[in-house]
Design a protein around this motif. Structure first.
Motif, PDB file in Angstrom:
ATOM      1  N   LEU A   1      74.137  -3.581  14.748  1.00  0.00           N
ATOM      2  CA  LEU A   1      74.749  -3.497  16.077  1.00  0.00           C
ATOM      3  C   LEU A   1      73.698  -3.500  17.173  1.00  0.00           C
ATOM      4  O   LEU A   1      73.851  -4.174  18.195  1.00  0.00           O
ATOM      5  N   GLN A   2      72.621  -2.738  16.959  1.00  0.00           N
ATOM      6  CA  GLN A   2      71.560  -2.685  17.969  1.00  0.00           C
ATOM      7  C   GLN A   2      70.911  -4.051  18.138  1.00  0.00           C
ATOM      8  O   GLN A   2      70.665  -4.511  19.258  1.00  0.00           O
ATOM      9  N   ILE A   3      70.639  -4.711  17.003  1.00  0.00           N
ATOM     10  CA  ILE A   3      70.038  -6.051  17.071  1.00  0.00           C
ATOM     11  C   ILE A   3      70.979  -7.021  17.784  1.00  0.00           C
ATOM     12  O   ILE A   3      70.559  -7.793  18.660  1.00  0.00           O
ATOM     13  N   LEU A   4      72.245  -6.986  17.419  1.00  0.00           N
ATOM     14  CA  LEU A   4      73.213  -7.925  17.995  1.00  0.00           C
ATOM     15  C   LEU A   4      73.402  -7.682  19.491  1.00  0.00           C
ATOM     16  O   LEU A   4      73.454  -8.643  20.277  1.00  0.00           O
ATOM     17  N   ASN A   5      73.488  -6.423  19.903  1.00  0.00           N
ATOM     18  CA  ASN A   5      73.657  -6.123  21.330  1.00  0.00           C
ATOM     19  C   ASN A   5      72.446  -6.575  22.140  1.00  0.00           C
ATOM     20  O   ASN A   5      72.588  -7.178  23.207  1.00  0.00           O
ATOM     21  N   ASP A   6      71.252  -6.276  21.633  1.00  0.00           N
ATOM     22  CA  ASP A   6      70.029  -6.666  22.353  1.00  0.00           C
ATOM     23  C   ASP A   6      69.900  -8.181  22.418  1.00  0.00           C
ATOM     24  O   ASP A   6      69.569  -8.744  23.474  1.00  0.00           O
ATOM     25  N   TYR A   7      70.164  -8.848  21.306  1.00  0.00           N
ATOM     26  CA  TYR A   7      70.022 -10.305  21.257  1.00  0.00           C
ATOM     27  C   TYR A   7      71.059 -10.970  22.159  1.00  0.00           C
ATOM     28  O   TYR A   7      70.731 -11.914  22.899  1.00  0.00           O
TER      29      TYR A   7
ATOM     30  N   GLN B   1      69.766 -10.512  10.675  1.00  0.00           N
ATOM     31  CA  GLN B   1      70.799  -9.841   9.897  1.00  0.00           C
ATOM     32  C   GLN B   1      70.281  -8.502   9.364  1.00  0.00           C
ATOM     33  O   GLN B   1      69.084  -8.311   9.200  1.00  0.00           O
ATOM     34  N   SER B   2      71.232  -7.583   9.088  1.00  0.00           N
ATOM     35  CA  SER B   2      70.872  -6.290   8.511  1.00  0.00           C
ATOM     36  C   SER B   2      72.099  -5.711   7.811  1.00  0.00           C
ATOM     37  O   SER B   2      73.225  -5.828   8.305  1.00  0.00           O
ATOM     38  N   GLU B   3      71.876  -5.105   6.638  1.00  0.00           N
ATOM     39  CA  GLU B   3      72.972  -4.473   5.900  1.00  0.00           C
ATOM     40  C   GLU B   3      73.400  -3.162   6.545  1.00  0.00           C
ATOM     41  O   GLU B   3      74.533  -2.719   6.379  1.00  0.00           O
ATOM     42  N   ASP B   4      72.475  -2.529   7.264  1.00  0.00           N
ATOM     43  CA  ASP B   4      72.786  -1.264   7.945  1.00  0.00           C
ATOM     44  C   ASP B   4      73.539  -1.560   9.238  1.00  0.00           C
ATOM     45  O   ASP B   4      73.009  -2.243  10.128  1.00  0.00           O
ATOM     46  N   VAL B   5      74.777  -1.082   9.330  1.00  0.00           N
ATOM     47  CA  VAL B   5      75.632  -1.433  10.467  1.00  0.00           C
ATOM     48  C   VAL B   5      75.049  -0.982  11.810  1.00  0.00           C
ATOM     49  O   VAL B   5      75.001  -1.769  12.762  1.00  0.00           O
ATOM     50  N   PRO B   6      74.597   0.276  11.982  1.00  0.00           N
ATOM     51  CA  PRO B   6      74.009   0.667  13.280  1.00  0.00           C
ATOM     52  C   PRO B   6      72.819  -0.197  13.671  1.00  0.00           C
ATOM     53  O   PRO B   6      72.667  -0.570  14.847  1.00  0.00           O
TER      54      PRO B   6
END
Length: 586
Positions: free
Chosen positions: A114-120, A106-111
């Motif tokens: 998004l990068q973490i979610l797309n890669d994962y 999880q991350s409070e910073d949206v960009p």
């Protein structure tokens, strides 16, 4: 609702009012209350609209994650065109995506999020789907993922013209001015074929990144380097001449088009390099799956389907897994080989097991074509709410690729391919992925010799399977060596080490080479070859010291240290060269 009640009350009071309206205190109070309520409602409406806008803005900021998910889904949905067994439903993909959303960092910073979610998501979906694909299709899947992400308008890295050239080559009218592209002034060099030169001319006009290509290839200062690149054995691994290397990195699609134009026979290797550069090396070397990790994705309503290939048998692995989980074969794990007349028996055993929580494995489903409709109905019954299925129940199915296998069962199940891995490294990785630390510790009489010889025997097993892809150069007849041969040979090796003082090498060679593996061999020259290959790996030199050289081309193929734990042996296997097998295939 409140406004309607007030309106009804006001109308009723007006109807019942007698005399001057202004003298009716109840009516005046009701009208004032209506005014205040109306103002409050309008304020709440404005707040609701503002909240809706905020929610929509927040949702819109996560659109890139939804875009990536849609790209991934349509890629795996198209895999059904490759094989009828590759069936993945939207519900299955939705479960995968939900798992990614919940499990990723999880991350409070949206960009950043998004990068973490797309890669994962990309990595998780690839690993989950690739375990259902045969080895020959895993490279295609990874390339399609990389290319589809690059082709999407959100990335805009690959144009339709570039993709069309990759699939079909230059249009027939690309020579001369018929396509609107002028013929380059440079003359075709002798080492470039006419078809390849026409492709280069088309690319120069259609792809902005390749402007000036033909002049550089034909007469530029790097012309000699271009010829050397063209004539090299591995152009997909060699740097491009001059400044082209910097302008066309490995993750550049035009570089792949250049390889297609000049050395099309190396395009498959180039696609692998492109996928690795775009997504990461893990997408070209998927880790072998284990039943332990797959079991966590299953439930009593989800069948587990082994898609078989010739020479592969998951029964032994399933039996070992059942023993570890407390479902030994015969008492709680029931195996039924389907065939003529076995359908009713299989149905009764599945019904009983579903009630008590046993496991059932229905083998060779492709041979029971007439019973497949009933299998689909049975799986649907087990998955219904209120079916009474025991939560410990599991249904295991094995089948060769077949168009008669029910699509609904494939879409609702967990698919696993079971085939001999390609390459010595992948074969060893699969073998030691199935082993546990208990296996390495199972010979207390001679622990160091046992571990070294087990690794050497596993290497021998990989070699005899790999020799099959060389046709008559490997074996005169194609033999279906499988994991059961290795299991029997390992059990024989353990018995001889436990029960004998000095190791009986001749007896060990005879049992392994003439019975366990040699029992499949019918050609005398193949039997002689098998014994010769085995003699190199099952020998005193392999058992006595670490570092014994198993293969001549380099020092990387050595026996794993006898004192190494299981994870250290797996790391030793992961360090083996991968491109060695590719170069032989080339």
């Amino acid at each position: 609702m409140i406004g309607q009640d007030l309106e009804d009350k006001i109308l009723r009071l007006l109807r019942e009012c007698e005399g001057n309206i202004l003298d009716d205190e109840q009516l005046i109070a009701t009208l004032n209350n209506s005014k205040l309520t109306s103002a409050a409602i309008q304020g709440r409406v404005r707040e609701a609209e503002e909240t809706e806008r905020s929610i929509n803005e927040a949702r819109e900021s996560y659109r890139p994650a939804a875009t990536r998910a849609s790209i991934l889904y349509f890629v795996i949905a198209d895999l059904a065109l490759v094989s009828p067994m590759y069936q993945f439903s939207l519900a299955y993909f939705s479960r995968l995506f939900k798992t990614c959303v919940e499990s990723s960092e999880q991350s409070e910073d949206v960009p950043t999020r998004l990068q973490i979610l797309n890669d994962y998501t990309t990595d998780f979906v690839f690993r989950s789907v690739s375990r259902a694909l045969f080895e020959e299709h895993k490279g295609l899947f990874s390339f399609l993922l990389a290319a589809s992400i690059a082709r999407h308008p959100s990335a805009g890295e690959v144009s339709e013209a570039e993709w069309a050239f990759f699939l079909r080559g230059p249009p027939a009218a690309a020579a001369g001015n018929a396509s609107g592209i002028a013929t380059p002034a440079a003359r075709r060099p002798a080492w470039v074929g006419e078809v390849a030169w026409r492709a280069l001319c088309y690319l120069e006009g259609a792809v902005a990144a390749l402007r000036g290509l033909t002049a550089g290839v034909a007469a530029g200062p790097d012309a000699a380097d271009w010829q050397a690149w063209h004539e090299s054995d591995e152009p997909h691994l060699r740097p491009l001449p001059g400044a082209w290397e910097a302008s066309l990195p490995a993750s550049s699609f035009p570089r792949l088009l250049l390889l297609r134009a000049l050395r099309e026979e190396k395009l498959s290797f180039g696609c692998t390099q492109y996928a690795a550069a775009r997504l990461g090396a893990s997408f070209t070397e998927p880790a072998p799956w284990t039943l332990e990790e797959v079991f966590g994705d299953t439930s009593c309503k989800t069948p587990i389907i082994f898609i078989l290939s010739t020479g592969a048998d998951p029964t032994a692995a399933l039996q070992r897994f059942g023993d570890r989980k407390g479902w030994p074969m015969g008492s709680r794990l029931h195996l039924i080989s389907l065939g003529q007349g076995q359908g009713p028996l299989a149905e009764s055993i599945v019904k009983h097991a579903a009630g008590v929580g046993d496991w059932v494995c229905l083998q060779n489903c492709h041979l029971a074509e007439s019973w497949m409709t009933r299998l689909e109905e049975k799986v649907d019954e087990l998955g219904r709410e209120g079916s009474g299925t025991h939560p410990d129940f599991r249904l295991w199915l094995t089948s060769m690729p077949s168009p008669v296998f029910p699509v609904a069962v494939l879409q609702n199940g967990v698919e696993l391919t079971n085939e001999p891995p390609r390459g010595v490294k992948a074969n060893l990785a699969r073998t030691y992925n199935d082993f546990s630390q208990e296996v390495l510790d199972s010979c207390p009489a001679k622990p160091m010799e046992w571990r070294r010889l087990l690794y050497s025997l596993s290497f021998f097993h990989a070699v005899v399977q790999e020799r099959r892809k060389f046709g008559p150069l490997g074996w005169n007849i194609r033999y279906e060596f499988n994991a059961s041969d290795l299991d029997c040979s390992a059990a024989t090796l353990r018995m001889f080490l436990d029960q004998q003082g000095p190791i009986p090498w001749e007896a060990l060679e005879y049992v392994v080479g003439q019975i366990n593996y040699g029992g499949r061999v019918t050609d005398d020259l193949d039997r002689r070859c098998l014994a010769s290959v085995l003699r190199r790996y099952i020998s005193p030199r392999a058992a006595e010291a670490d570092g014994f050289l198993l293969a001549l081309p380099g020092g990387d193929y050595t026996v794993a240290p006898g004192g190494a734990a299981l994870e250290a042996v797996r790391e030793h296997v992961r360090a083996l060269p991968r491109l060695h097998a590719e170069r032989r295939d080339a």
